[in-house]
Design a protein around this motif. Structure first.
Motif, short mmCIF file in Angstrom:
data_model
loop_
_atom_site.label_atom_id
_atom_site.label_comp_id
_atom_site.label_asym_id
_atom_site.label_seq_id
_atom_site.Cartn_x
_atom_site.Cartn_y
_atom_site.Cartn_z
N THR A 156 6.58 52.06 36.84
CA THR A 156 6.95 53.20 35.99
C THR A 156 7.31 54.37 36.90
N SER A 158 12.60 52.77 40.16
CA SER A 158 11.53 52.61 39.18
C SER A 158 12.14 51.86 38.00
N GLN A 159 11.31 51.59 37.00
CA GLN A 159 11.85 50.92 35.80
C GLN A 159 12.94 51.78 35.17
#
Length: 302
Positions: free
Chosen positions: A52, A287-288
């Motif tokens: 995340t 990141s995501q």
């Protein structure tokens, strides 16, 4: 020891180039994939794409403390460059880790020349006249010379860093002379301490009854005369050989460090705080969110 012989018509490459920081295109207008690979190394960059944004920022913050080697609270271009170079050399450190246990026989966290010699040449020392065609005595003398060169404090015992320099001498400035010396010894067949044109070509290409030389061999002959043999005396000396096999390439890590500082340095003081880096986290790490954003872009293209 494995000896792989290439086909006689294939070119042997003795030149050590710094590899590219990433095989991605460097276009920040599209994405920061190149920067992520450069800053983290390609394998590590992939792991960040699973995190995340909060996790990415947290891990980046921990990294900043490691990058700031003088602990003054700022990350300079020089510190970033050193970090990028280390990230790119991960495969070197990994290969040393794999071999370390094999040689550190007494598990004292160091590898002595005796330990290395016994593991590598133990069977030869027991049977000094093997019939497999290798000149182990010569190989051992050469290894010992390189080991002593890597061993900066001269105690005949290698720390992990010294052992890395021994196994990968082309990665260390203080080992470059031994890389040149070993290369010259390989190619210099008449033992005069120089590499002449025929030795230079003979190292790359064996005629094996071919009437016509391939085009690349003719090109190499021209290269030797035009560029390699700078003082035009018909042979390459130590300096000329060094310029050939260890060219001073464009420094990709230095350029990338400069780019990262320029893009993140909000108050333009020429160095970065942890806050400035984390603020621009998506430039340094994925990141995501960045992965998801790119997935959306890809989806739109369909």
């Amino acid at each position: 020891m494995l000896c792989i012989s290439s086909k006689p018509t294939e070119k042997k490459d003795r030149v050590h180039h710094d590899p590219q920081l990433s095989d991605k295109v460097h276009d920040d207008a599209q994405n920061f994939d190149y920067d992520h690979d450069a800053f983290l190394g390609a394998d590590e960059a992939k792991t960040f794409d699973q995190l995340t944004p909060e996790e990415s920022k947290e891990r980046l913050g921990v990294m900043v403390d490691k990058i700031d080697t003088d602990k003054d609270g700022f990350v300079t271009e020089g510190e970033l460059e050193a970090w990028i170079k280390k990230a790119q050399k991960k495969y070197v450190y990994d290969s040393v880790e794999r071999q370390w246990q094999e040689f550190d026989m007494n598990q004292d966290g160091l590898i002595s020349w005796d330990e290395y010699r016994n593991v590598t040449y133990g069977t030869y020392l027991d049977d000094p006249d093997p019939d497999d065609g290798f000149n182990y005595k010569q190989m051992m003398v050469r290894d010992e010379r390189r080991f002593k060169m890597a061993d900066k404090d001269g105690d005949l015992t290698a720390t992990k860093e010294e052992f890395t320099a021994f196994l990968h001498p082309e990665e260390y400035d203080y080992m470059k002379d031994i890389v040149v010396q070993e290369t010259m010894e390989d190619i210099d067949k008449n033992g005069d301490g120089f590499i002449d044109l025929e030795e230079y070509i003979g190292d790359m290409y064996s005629q094996d009854g071919d009437a016509d030389e391939p085009e690349w061999v003719k090109t190499e002959r021209e290269q030797f005369v035009e560029f390699r043999d700078k003082n035009r005396d018909g042979k390459m000396d130590k300096e000329e050989t060094k310029d050939w096999i260890l060219p001073s390439d464009y420094d990709h890590a230095e350029a990338e460090a400069r780019h990262l500082v320029y893009e993140s340095d909000q108050n333009k003081d020429g160095k970065l705080t942890k806050e400035e880096i984390v603020e621009k986290y998506d430039l340094f790490v994925g990141s995501q969110a960045t992965d998801f954003g790119e997935a959306l872009v890809r989806h739109d293209e369909f």
